[in-house]
Motif scaffolding. Sequence first.
Motif, PDB file in Angstrom:
ATOM      1  N   GLY A  79       0.794  -1.229   0.000  1.00  0.00           N
ATOM      2  CA  GLY A  79       0.000   0.000   0.000  1.00  0.00           C
ATOM      3  C   GLY A  79       0.823   1.275   0.000  1.00  0.00           C
ATOM      4  O   GLY A  79       0.273   2.372  -0.038  1.00  0.00           O
ATOM      5  N   VAL A  80       2.153   1.166   0.039  1.00  0.00           N
ATOM      6  CA  VAL A  80       3.018   2.354   0.018  1.00  0.00           C
ATOM      7  C   VAL A  80       3.810   2.351  -1.288  1.00  0.00           C
ATOM      8  O   VAL A  80       4.679   1.520  -1.504  1.00  0.00           O
ATOM      9  CB  VAL A  80       3.989   2.377   1.223  1.00  0.00           C
ATOM     10  CG1 VAL A  80       4.895   3.610   1.156  1.00  0.00           C
ATOM     11  CG2 VAL A  80       3.216   2.365   2.533  1.00  0.00           C
ATOM     12  N   THR A 110       0.259   9.176  10.577  1.00  0.00           N
ATOM     13  CA  THR A 110      -1.051   9.548  10.037  1.00  0.00           C
ATOM     14  C   THR A 110      -1.149  11.050   9.774  1.00  0.00           C
ATOM     15  O   THR A 110      -2.045  11.491   9.074  1.00  0.00           O
ATOM     16  CB  THR A 110      -2.199   9.103  10.968  1.00  0.00           C
ATOM     17  OG1 THR A 110      -1.978   9.619  12.271  1.00  0.00           O
ATOM     18  CG2 THR A 110      -2.325   7.590  11.015  1.00  0.00           C
ATOM     19  N   ALA A 111      -0.217  11.839  10.317  1.00  0.00           N
ATOM     20  CA  ALA A 111      -0.195  13.278  10.053  1.00  0.00           C
ATOM     21  C   ALA A 111       0.300  13.577   8.634  1.00  0.00           C
ATOM     22  O   ALA A 111       0.103  14.673   8.122  1.00  0.00           O
ATOM     23  CB  ALA A 111       0.694  13.994  11.074  1.00  0.00           C
ATOM     24  N   VAL A 112       0.907  12.601   7.973  1.00  0.00           N
ATOM     25  CA  VAL A 112       1.398  12.756   6.602  1.00  0.00           C
ATOM     26  C   VAL A 112       0.235  12.558   5.634  1.00  0.00           C
ATOM     27  O   VAL A 112      -0.557  11.627   5.792  1.00  0.00           O
ATOM     28  CB  VAL A 112       2.510  11.716   6.309  1.00  0.00           C
ATOM     29  CG1 VAL A 112       2.976  11.815   4.862  1.00  0.00           C
ATOM     30  CG2 VAL A 112       3.673  11.896   7.266  1.00  0.00           C
ATOM     31  N   LYS A 113       0.140  13.431   4.604  1.00  0.00           N
ATOM     32  CA  LYS A 113      -0.942  13.335   3.628  1.00  0.00           C
ATOM     33  C   LYS A 113      -0.916  11.971   2.940  1.00  0.00           C
ATOM     34  O   LYS A 113       0.124  11.492   2.495  1.00  0.00           O
ATOM     35  CB  LYS A 113      -0.799  14.425   2.564  1.00  0.00           C
ATOM     36  CG  LYS A 113      -1.929  14.387   1.548  1.00  0.00           C
ATOM     37  CD  LYS A 113      -1.521  15.010   0.229  1.00  0.00           C
ATOM     38  CE  LYS A 113      -2.652  14.935  -0.751  1.00  0.00           C
ATOM     39  NZ  LYS A 113      -2.443  14.021  -1.839  1.00  0.00           N
ATOM     40  N   GLY A 114      -2.075  11.335   2.861  1.00  0.00           N
ATOM     41  CA  GLY A 114      -2.190  10.063   2.171  1.00  0.00           C
ATOM     42  C   GLY A 114      -1.937   8.839   3.036  1.00  0.00           C
ATOM     43  O   GLY A 114      -2.058   7.721   2.570  1.00  0.00           O
ATOM     44  N   ILE A 115      -1.587   9.048   4.292  1.00  0.00           N
ATOM     45  CA  ILE A 115      -1.332   7.924   5.198  1.00  0.00           C
ATOM     46  C   ILE A 115      -2.481   7.825   6.195  1.00  0.00           C
ATOM     47  O   ILE A 115      -2.656   8.690   7.046  1.00  0.00           O
ATOM     48  CB  ILE A 115      -0.003   8.091   5.971  1.00  0.00           C
ATOM     49  CG1 ILE A 115       1.169   8.280   5.020  1.00  0.00           C
ATOM     50  CG2 ILE A 115       0.241   6.902   6.902  1.00  0.00           C
ATOM     51  CD1 ILE A 115       1.465   7.090   4.150  1.00  0.00           C
ATOM     52  N   GLY A 116      -3.260   6.768   6.056  1.00  0.00           N
ATOM     53  CA  GLY A 116      -4.349   6.514   6.989  1.00  0.00           C
ATOM     54  C   GLY A 116      -3.870   5.625   8.124  1.00  0.00           C
ATOM     55  O   GLY A 116      -2.725   5.186   8.158  1.00  0.00           O
ATOM     56  N   ALA A 117      -4.771   5.330   9.033  1.00  0.00           N
ATOM     57  CA  ALA A 117      -4.433   4.527  10.211  1.00  0.00           C
ATOM     58  C   ALA A 117      -3.953   3.125   9.825  1.00  0.00           C
ATOM     59  O   ALA A 117      -2.973   2.626  10.374  1.00  0.00           O
ATOM     60  CB  ALA A 117      -5.627   4.436  11.147  1.00  0.00           C
ATOM     61  N   LYS A 118      -4.625   2.504   8.850  1.00  0.00           N
ATOM     62  CA  LYS A 118      -4.240   1.137   8.453  1.00  0.00           C
ATOM     63  C   LYS A 118      -2.854   1.102   7.826  1.00  0.00           C
ATOM     64  O   LYS A 118      -2.050   0.216   8.119  1.00  0.00           O
ATOM     65  CB  LYS A 118      -5.267   0.545   7.488  1.00  0.00           C
ATOM     66  CG  LYS A 118      -6.571   0.158   8.164  1.00  0.00           C
ATOM     67  CD  LYS A 118      -7.510  -0.505   7.196  1.00  0.00           C
ATOM     68  CE  LYS A 118      -8.805  -0.891   7.923  1.00  0.00           C
ATOM     69  NZ  LYS A 118      -9.764  -1.535   7.029  1.00  0.00           N
ATOM     70  N   THR A 119      -2.566   2.061   6.953  1.00  0.00           N
ATOM     71  CA  THR A 119      -1.244   2.115   6.317  1.00  0.00           C
ATOM     72  C   THR A 119      -0.167   2.384   7.356  1.00  0.00           C
ATOM     73  O   THR A 119       0.892   1.757   7.337  1.00  0.00           O
ATOM     74  CB  THR A 119      -1.213   3.196   5.214  1.00  0.00           C
ATOM     75  OG1 THR A 119      -2.271   2.937   4.285  1.00  0.00           O
ATOM     76  CG2 THR A 119       0.105   3.207   4.479  1.00  0.00           C
ATOM     77  N   ALA A 120      -0.444   3.304   8.277  1.00  0.00           N
ATOM     78  CA  ALA A 120       0.522   3.618   9.343  1.00  0.00           C
ATOM     79  C   ALA A 120       0.813   2.378  10.179  1.00  0.00           C
ATOM     80  O   ALA A 120       1.969   2.088  10.504  1.00  0.00           O
ATOM     81  CB  ALA A 120      -0.005   4.751  10.218  1.00  0.00           C
TER      82      ALA A 120
END
Length: 195
Positions: A79-80, A110-120
């Motif tokens: 996902g990245v 999650t503060a980075v644009k495009g990074i949601g909780a699941k990706t983090a």
Amino acid sequence: MIEYIKGEIVELTPTRMIMECSGIGYELNISLNTYSAYSGKPSGKIYVYEIIREDAHLLFGFAAKIERELFLLLTSVSGVGPNTARMILSSLPPTELIQVISAKNEAALTAVKGIGAKTAQRILVDLKNKVKPEDGLTAAATPSAGNAAVAEEAVAALVMLGFQKAASQKAVNTILKGSPLLAVEQVIKTALRML
């Protein structure tokens, strides 16, 4: 594979660099950290990672090997993609990113644009044993002259990173009203956290 390119910096923006080596101009996608490291320099050596796709051959450039290693680790996470990894490296310097992963600081990712909780969470789980806190790269930013030029360059970089122009201009203007002497890379980093 290309390990590095050493040559003259022909063009440098917060998201891209053109480096000329032996009469060939290489276009490199870069992070804000790499931009900071090369800002104001006429030449340099940049570490490279090449991505070959069906529709494009892309070069990503890094000021230090540690940043390239983190880029490769990030893109190994499901996902990245390369642009998301570049966005993370633009928002968090390599040493800070290592600390974030080591401390399992989901909020910072999650503060980075495009990074949601699941990706983090995936990044933290996949990379927790692959990175260890260490002293790495720290690039000191130098203040830029000319508020308008800084604002224009920051907005252009944010638009290239996928943000709306109007929202980018509003964020940049707000940042520069509060801190008019910030360098362009500092303005962009602050804007990335606001947008």
